[in-house]
Scaffold this active site. Structure first.
Site, PDB file in Angstrom:
ATOM      1  N   SER A   1      90.443 -53.590 -11.181  1.00  0.00           N
ATOM      2  CA  SER A   1      89.806 -52.287 -11.355  1.00  0.00           C
ATOM      3  C   SER A   1      90.045 -51.440 -10.112  1.00  0.00           C
ATOM      4  O   SER A   1      89.868 -51.903  -8.991  1.00  0.00           O
ATOM      5  CB  SER A   1      88.302 -52.489 -11.581  1.00  0.00           C
ATOM      6  OG  SER A   1      87.649 -51.245 -11.696  1.00  0.00           O
TER       7      SER A   1
ATOM      8  N   GLY B   1      84.830 -53.601  -2.761  1.00  0.00           N
ATOM      9  CA  GLY B   1      86.138 -53.222  -2.233  1.00  0.00           C
ATOM     10  C   GLY B   1      87.077 -52.602  -3.243  1.00  0.00           C
ATOM     11  O   GLY B   1      86.811 -52.584  -4.441  1.00  0.00           O
ATOM     12  N   GLU B   2      88.147 -52.064  -2.721  1.00  0.00           N
ATOM     13  CA  GLU B   2      89.179 -51.443  -3.555  1.00  0.00           C
ATOM     14  C   GLU B   2      90.425 -52.332  -3.514  1.00  0.00           C
ATOM     15  O   GLU B   2      91.134 -52.364  -2.508  1.00  0.00           O
ATOM     16  CB  GLU B   2      89.468 -50.029  -3.038  1.00  0.00           C
ATOM     17  CG  GLU B   2      90.687 -49.360  -3.622  1.00  0.00           C
ATOM     18  CD  GLU B   2      90.762 -49.357  -5.149  1.00  0.00           C
ATOM     19  OE1 GLU B   2      89.781 -48.995  -5.817  1.00  0.00           O
ATOM     20  OE2 GLU B   2      91.833 -49.745  -5.665  1.00  0.00           O
TER      21      GLU B   2
ATOM     22  N   CYS C   1      83.238 -62.071 -11.421  1.00  0.00           N
ATOM     23  CA  CYS C   1      83.503 -60.764 -10.822  1.00  0.00           C
ATOM     24  C   CYS C   1      83.626 -60.981  -9.314  1.00  0.00           C
ATOM     25  O   CYS C   1      82.675 -61.427  -8.676  1.00  0.00           O
ATOM     26  CB  CYS C   1      82.336 -59.827 -11.158  1.00  0.00           C
ATOM     27  SG  CYS C   1      82.426 -58.234 -10.337  1.00  0.00           S
TER      28      CYS C   1
ATOM     29  N   ASN D   1      73.732 -47.889 -12.923  1.00  0.00           N
ATOM     30  CA  ASN D   1      72.636 -48.720 -12.424  1.00  0.00           C
ATOM     31  C   ASN D   1      72.042 -48.011 -11.231  1.00  0.00           C
ATOM     32  O   ASN D   1      72.704 -47.855 -10.211  1.00  0.00           O
ATOM     33  CB  ASN D   1      73.164 -50.097 -12.009  1.00  0.00           C
ATOM     34  CG  ASN D   1      73.605 -50.902 -13.205  1.00  0.00           C
ATOM     35  OD1 ASN D   1      72.848 -51.108 -14.132  1.00  0.00           O
ATOM     36  ND2 ASN D   1      74.852 -51.323 -13.198  1.00  0.00           N
TER      37      ASN D   1
ATOM     38  N   SER E   1      88.656 -46.633 -12.658  1.00  0.00           N
ATOM     39  CA  SER E   1      87.322 -46.058 -12.499  1.00  0.00           C
ATOM     40  C   SER E   1      87.467 -44.541 -12.530  1.00  0.00           C
ATOM     41  O   SER E   1      87.816 -43.917 -11.542  1.00  0.00           O
ATOM     42  CB  SER E   1      86.713 -46.507 -11.162  1.00  0.00           C
ATOM     43  OG  SER E   1      86.329 -47.851 -11.249  1.00  0.00           O
ATOM     44  N   LEU E   2      87.218 -43.984 -13.700  1.00  0.00           N
ATOM     45  CA  LEU E   2      87.463 -42.558 -13.893  1.00  0.00           C
ATOM     46  C   LEU E   2      86.200 -41.737 -13.591  1.00  0.00           C
ATOM     47  O   LEU E   2      86.171 -40.926 -12.695  1.00  0.00           O
ATOM     48  CB  LEU E   2      87.946 -42.320 -15.322  1.00  0.00           C
ATOM     49  CG  LEU E   2      88.577 -40.982 -15.618  1.00  0.00           C
ATOM     50  CD1 LEU E   2      89.873 -40.788 -14.842  1.00  0.00           C
ATOM     51  CD2 LEU E   2      88.838 -40.832 -17.113  1.00  0.00           C
TER      52      LEU E   2
ATOM     53  N   CYS F   1      76.766 -53.851 -11.932  1.00  0.00           N
ATOM     54  CA  CYS F   1      77.909 -53.114 -11.376  1.00  0.00           C
ATOM     55  C   CYS F   1      77.481 -52.212 -10.242  1.00  0.00           C
ATOM     56  O   CYS F   1      76.516 -51.476 -10.354  1.00  0.00           O
ATOM     57  CB  CYS F   1      78.514 -52.187 -12.410  1.00  0.00           C
ATOM     58  SG  CYS F   1      79.024 -53.009 -13.853  1.00  0.00           S
TER      59      CYS F   1
ATOM     60  N   CYS G   1      83.658 -51.101   1.538  1.00  0.00           N
ATOM     61  CA  CYS G   1      84.582 -50.188   0.879  1.00  0.00           C
ATOM     62  C   CYS G   1      84.571 -48.845   1.593  1.00  0.00           C
ATOM     63  O   CYS G   1      83.516 -48.326   1.946  1.00  0.00           O
ATOM     64  CB  CYS G   1      84.212 -49.991  -0.588  1.00  0.00           C
ATOM     65  SG  CYS G   1      85.476 -49.068  -1.499  1.00  0.00           S
TER      66      CYS G   1
ATOM     67  N   CYS H   1      82.229 -43.584  -2.798  1.00  0.00           N
ATOM     68  CA  CYS H   1      81.810 -42.990  -4.071  1.00  0.00           C
ATOM     69  C   CYS H   1      80.289 -42.867  -4.059  1.00  0.00           C
ATOM     70  O   CYS H   1      79.589 -43.780  -3.620  1.00  0.00           O
ATOM     71  CB  CYS H   1      82.263 -43.860  -5.241  1.00  0.00           C
ATOM     72  SG  CYS H   1      84.052 -44.072  -5.331  1.00  0.00           S
TER      73      CYS H   1
ATOM     74  N   CYS I   1      77.890 -45.628  -5.731  1.00  0.00           N
ATOM     75  CA  CYS I   1      78.172 -47.048  -5.519  1.00  0.00           C
ATOM     76  C   CYS I   1      77.495 -47.566  -4.252  1.00  0.00           C
ATOM     77  O   CYS I   1      77.635 -46.981  -3.173  1.00  0.00           O
ATOM     78  CB  CYS I   1      79.678 -47.260  -5.420  1.00  0.00           C
ATOM     79  SG  CYS I   1      80.130 -48.972  -5.105  1.00  0.00           S
TER      80      CYS I   1
ATOM     81  N   GLU J   1      80.021 -60.635  -1.902  1.00  0.00           N
ATOM     82  CA  GLU J   1      79.370 -61.141  -3.097  1.00  0.00           C
ATOM     83  C   GLU J   1      80.347 -61.333  -4.236  1.00  0.00           C
ATOM     84  O   GLU J   1      81.364 -60.651  -4.326  1.00  0.00           O
ATOM     85  CB  GLU J   1      78.303 -60.152  -3.563  1.00  0.00           C
ATOM     86  CG  GLU J   1      77.140 -60.091  -2.613  1.00  0.00           C
ATOM     87  CD  GLU J   1      76.040 -59.193  -3.142  1.00  0.00           C
ATOM     88  OE1 GLU J   1      74.987 -59.173  -2.520  1.00  0.00           O
ATOM     89  OE2 GLU J   1      76.239 -58.518  -4.161  1.00  0.00           O
TER      90      GLU J   1
END
Ligand code: SAH
Length: 356
Positions: A194, A166-167, A110, A293, A217-218, A338, A117, A121, A124, A97
């Site tokens: 990011s 993804g990372e 975006c 979200n 992304s903390l 997000c 991924c 996390c 996510c 996407e």
């Protein structure tokens, strides 16, 4: 599922040098490389036949050997706020996407770097589905080109954020190749990568000549808390991450963005805010607070704090001198927000999904 039998070489994702190599035996004059390069990226043509500045005969010869692998748009959802989410299907059946986010004074795409991924996390939705393959440079640039073609937009003036699926730092070679092409038209200051903070990747990026903006992304300022929601923190804990970021070269005026998802009763207290201030001291930082979200697959504890708590958190950071903004939710009604990119509820990994 259809399988692609097209064995022609994909031109998308090739930089000038590689394009010249690929075309060498087919073109009649060296300047054709530049014409084709511009057609591919500046004009975003979908097919060799649209390269009308080339002779008919040359186009026919090109079409025999080459294709332009723009990702196919299989679904599109337009939210009431103008945000548009695109679902693409890639030749191997994987789905990814990307989101087109129009704002008053800018336009942001975006985009995804992987078809899934591996980082898992806990907040996510992409992570919920698990790992997926790396996208090629052509598939990364292709998302930008396909949305542009669909929305009739030029390359100039766009902002790009690698905040889709993804990372990016786990697919850095292809991300770099895509950036090399994109930054010919879009300033690296308008592109943001990011990451959760993959240290070897950060080290490599630090050596790049043209660096995009960096967002980290903390999401937590304490190791126990962060490891609880981001397993990668066990590999690269906060102290190591912050050491790497303090060394990261920043040009004048640039800052590192720290994304901090606010989750009710988890990381939203004044004490959490104070820990964040302390962690970021001495770093040229801006903080982007993102009320989480919620999503069905994340469970009922993954919900945003109430507005008062969000305001209090932001105020606390500001009082202590940090730049802190709260990210508005966009594209909510089409799950384009997000962390909600999940291939319209499908397993993004394509063929493998059929076995599970
Ligand atoms: N892997 C990279 C790129 C993905 S970016 C990274 O983690 O930075 C996706 C951004 O959306 C990240 O900041 C991520 O933490 C955030 N995000 C993920 N899930 C979310 C959710 N449910 N609500 C709000 N933001 C979320």
């Amino acid at each position: 599922m259809e399988t692609t039998t097209d064995t022609r070489t994909d031109l998308l994702g090739l930089n000038r040098e590689h394009l010249a190599e690929a075309l060498a035996s087919v073109i009649d004059r060296p300047f054709r490389v530049e014409q084709i390069y511009q057609a591919l990226y500046a004009r975003a043509v979908r097919d060799v036949s649209e390269m009308t500045d080339l002779g008919k005969e040359l186009r026919a010869r090109l079409a025999e050997r080459f294709r332009i692998g723009l990702p196919e748009i299989t679904e599109k959802r337009l939210a009431s706020d103008g945000t548009c989410k695109y679902l693409f299907r890639l030749p191997d059946g994987a789905t990814i996407e990307a989101v087109d986010i129009p704002e008053r004074h800018r336009r942001t795409f975006c985009i995804s770097s992987q078809a899934g991924c591996a980082l898992a996390c806990s907040f996510c939705v992409t992570g919920y589905w698990g790992a997926g393959r790396n996208l090629t440079a052509g598939e990364i640039v292709g998302q930008v080109l396909a949305i542009r073609a669909d929305a009739s937009l030029p390359m100039e003036g766009l902002n790009i954020v690698f905040m889709g699926m993804g990372e990016p730092l786990l697919n850095l070679e292809n991300v770099k190749a895509a950036l090399d092409i994109l930054t010919e038209w879009i300033s690296p200051h308008r592109i943001t990568v990011s990451t959760v903070g993959i240290l070897p990747g950060l080290e490599e990026m630090a050596g790049w000549e043209r660096r995009p903006n960096l967002a980290i992304s903390l999401h937590a300022a304490d190791d126990e808390q962060r490891s609880g929601i981001m397993p990668i923190n066990r590999t690269w804990p906060l102290a190591d991450l912050m050491t790497a970021l303090r060394r990261y070269p920043l040009e004048k005026g640039r800052k590192i963005t720290f994304e901090y998802i606010l989750i009710r009763d988890l990381n939203d207290s004044v004490r959490d805010a104070d820990r964040l201030v302390k962690l970021l001291s001495g770093v040229r930082a801006k903080v982007n607070l993102i009320p989480i979200n919620p999503d069905r697959v994340l469970g009922d504890r993954m919900v945003p704090p109430d507005d008062e708590t969000i305001d209090r958190f932001q105020e606390r950071l500001r009082q202590k001198g940090l730049i802190a903004t709260v990210r508005r939710r966009r594209g909510d009604d089409v799950s384009a927000a997000c962390g909600q990119l999940r291939a319209f509820g499908r397993d993004p990994r394509g063929v493998r999904a059929r076995h599970s």
